[in-house]
Structure formats: structure tokens, C-alpha cells
Enzyme design. Structure first.
Site, PDB file in Angstrom:
ATOM      1  N   SER A 105     -11.609  25.741  39.264  1.00 38.53           N
ATOM      2  CA  SER A 105     -11.176  25.923  40.640  1.00 38.53           C
ATOM      3  C   SER A 105     -11.499  27.345  41.068  1.00 38.53           C
ATOM      4  O   SER A 105     -11.639  28.246  40.221  1.00 38.53           O
ATOM      5  CB  SER A 105      -9.658  25.690  40.751  1.00 38.53           C
ATOM      6  OG  SER A 105      -9.171  26.056  42.038  1.00 38.53           O
TER       7      SER A 105
ATOM      8  N   TYR B 150      -0.438  26.594  38.979  1.00 40.82           N
ATOM      9  CA  TYR B 150      -1.710  25.869  38.991  1.00 40.82           C
ATOM     10  C   TYR B 150      -2.862  26.827  38.709  1.00 40.82           C
ATOM     11  O   TYR B 150      -3.750  26.546  37.892  1.00 40.82           O
ATOM     12  CB  TYR B 150      -1.917  25.169  40.325  1.00 40.82           C
ATOM     13  CG  TYR B 150      -3.223  24.411  40.437  1.00 40.82           C
ATOM     14  CD1 TYR B 150      -3.340  23.124  39.907  1.00 40.82           C
ATOM     15  CD2 TYR B 150      -4.332  24.980  41.054  1.00 40.82           C
ATOM     16  CE1 TYR B 150      -4.534  22.428  39.995  1.00 40.82           C
ATOM     17  CE2 TYR B 150      -5.530  24.289  41.145  1.00 40.82           C
ATOM     18  CZ  TYR B 150      -5.628  23.020  40.619  1.00 40.82           C
ATOM     19  OH  TYR B 150      -6.819  22.345  40.703  1.00 40.82           O
TER      20      TYR B 150
ATOM     21  N   LYS C  63      -5.721  26.916  35.523  1.00 37.23           N
ATOM     22  CA  LYS C  63      -7.173  26.924  35.721  1.00 37.23           C
ATOM     23  C   LYS C  63      -7.802  28.205  35.181  1.00 37.23           C
ATOM     24  O   LYS C  63      -8.935  28.186  34.681  1.00 37.23           O
ATOM     25  CB  LYS C  63      -7.496  26.733  37.201  1.00 37.23           C
ATOM     26  CG  LYS C  63      -7.134  25.344  37.734  1.00 37.23           C
ATOM     27  CD  LYS C  63      -7.868  24.244  36.980  1.00 37.23           C
ATOM     28  CE  LYS C  63      -7.617  22.875  37.587  1.00 37.23           C
ATOM     29  NZ  LYS C  63      -8.372  21.801  36.895  1.00 37.23           N
TER      30      LYS C  63
END
Length: 235
Positions: A132, A142, A146
Site C-alpha cells: 500500500s 493498518y 503494510k
């Protein structure tokens, strides 16, 4: 480089969104077989006999090992499965943070550990990790998952290259899927993400940076941290 024509691929999280698009474009590029790996294989519906539904829970080590045993002909692995709960790392729900790491980080790491020997036995191939733009821009748990997977991707890339296994990391901003339904701002179509990713795979490159958001973040990584986080600017 990995010519996708004739390859046997496995895609995690294959029943919707990016996963379904990965399956579709693998077929278009001539893959001889695509394992559509999901928790509930009955959710996979396809008229193409090359699509093989496969039970796989990326948070369950036994499920991963069973999938690797069942799919011993794989030469291309797409680690696509992921979730987004995005808690505060300081005050958020710790159980949800663990669940996010189990899916987004440990899932791809364990799947790679199980399938790298499979790819090596089959003469090499490619592994694609969905990362991402938030691998580089921290906005919560999150982003942390990543970022961790980005580091793991770099490590795997170096370790597996001598074995003939190409490792590609994909960085993109919001993608126009159900997962980003409530997000605002520009969203990249899934077809664009997958097309650019597979172009990178077939060109023998190692990183797909898809869309303006990911490109903009990558462009300033060598600058002062306050460029990415203007709220840290000195008053």
C-alpha cells in the site's frame, strides 16, 4: 522476468475485489491453472475449468500447510488477502490490531514460507505481495501492518532471488473496492492495479507503484519526515 502464459497461480482472497481481478487477468494472460484460495471455496463461481477453488485461511497455519500440499504445482503466488480495521496503535482495540497483523502481515509471511519451496521445486516463478502507499505513510495499525510487510517483502526478495523466484511489491492508494467503500478521495480501478502489477511481473521488475497517490508518497521518502507529516512542522 516471469511470463504468466502457462503458469500455475494461486491467489489469496480471490472471491471479490482485487482478488477476483487477479484471477481474471491471470486467465487472460494465459495461466494454465489458477487456484482461487479463500476461506469458503464454495463462494468461488467460475465457468472456466482453469479456476480451482481452494480452502485457505491465511490466519491458520494448518490451513496454509494443507493448501501448499494440495497445490504443489504452483509457480506464481499472489498474496492479496487483507483486512482494514485501522486502530490507533496507542489507544485502539488491541485484539483488532492483532487480528489485522495476523491477516495482513503474518498471513503473507506464512503463505510465502509454505509456498516458496513449492515454487523452487517447480523451477522458480513469482510472488506478488499487495502492499500500500500506507506502507510509507503511517496512519494507524493498518499502515503498520503494510510497513512490516514491505520490509518482509524486501527480505524475501533478496533471499529468494538466487532461487529463481521474483518477488514483487505493489504499492497503491485507495482502490475502488468494497474495502475502501467509505474512503474519500481518488480511487484506483482494480483493473489498473492488476494490469500494472502483471506488467511489472512480466518485465522482470520488483515494484509496482500504481496511481498518483503512491507515486507522490514514494517521491518524498528521501526528504525530511515533516514533508510526510506536516503536523510535526515547527511552529
Amino acid at each position: 522476468m516471469t511470463d504468466l502464459n502457462g503458469q500455475v497461480a494461486l491467489v489469496t482472497g480471490a472471491n471479490r475485489g482485487l482478488g477476483a481481478e487477479f484471477v481474471s487477468q491471470l486467465l487472460e494472460r494465459g495461466a494454465s491453472k489458477v487456484y482461487a484460495a479463500v476461506r469458503r471455496p464454495e463462494s468461488i463461481v467460475s465457468d472456466d475449468p482453469r479456476v480451482v477453488p481452494l480452502a485457505l485461511d491465511v490466519t491458520d497455519a494448518d490451513s496454509i500447510e494443507a493448501a501448499a500440499a494440495a497445490a504443489g504445482d504452483v509457480t506464481v503466488l499472489v498474496n492479496n488477502a487483507g483486512i482494514g480495521v485501522n486502530q490507533s496503535l496507542v489507544s485502539g482495540d488491541l485484539a483488532e490490531i492483532h487480528r489485522e497483523f495476523d491477516t495482513n502481515f503474518w498471513g503473507p509471511v506464512l503463505v510465502t514460507r509454505a509456498f516458496a519451496p513449492v515454487l523452487e521445486r517447480n523451477g522458480g516463478g513469482a510472488i506478488v505481495n499487495m502492499l500500500s502507499a500506507l506502507s510509507w505513510l503511517a496512519l494507524g495499525s493498518y499502515s503498520a501492518t503494510k510497513a512490516a510487510l514491505w520490509s518482509a517483502t524486501n527480505s524475501a526478495r533478496v533471499e529468494l532471488a538466487p532461487k529463481g523466484i521474483q518477488v514483487v511489491g505493489v504499492h497503491v492508494g485507495w482502490v475502488d473496492t468494497e474495502m475502501a467503500a467509505n474512503a474519500t478521495g481518488v480511487k484506483v480501478p482494480p483493473a489498473q492495479v492488476v494490469t500494472e502489477t502483471f506488467d511489472v511481473v512480466e518485465a522482470g521488475d520488483v515494484e509496482a507503484i500504481v496511481g498518483e497517490t503512491a507515486q507522490a508518497v514514494k517521491a518524498v521518502l528521501n526528504q525530511d519526515v515533516r514533508v510526510l507529516y506536516p503536523q510535526l512542522a515547527r511552529s
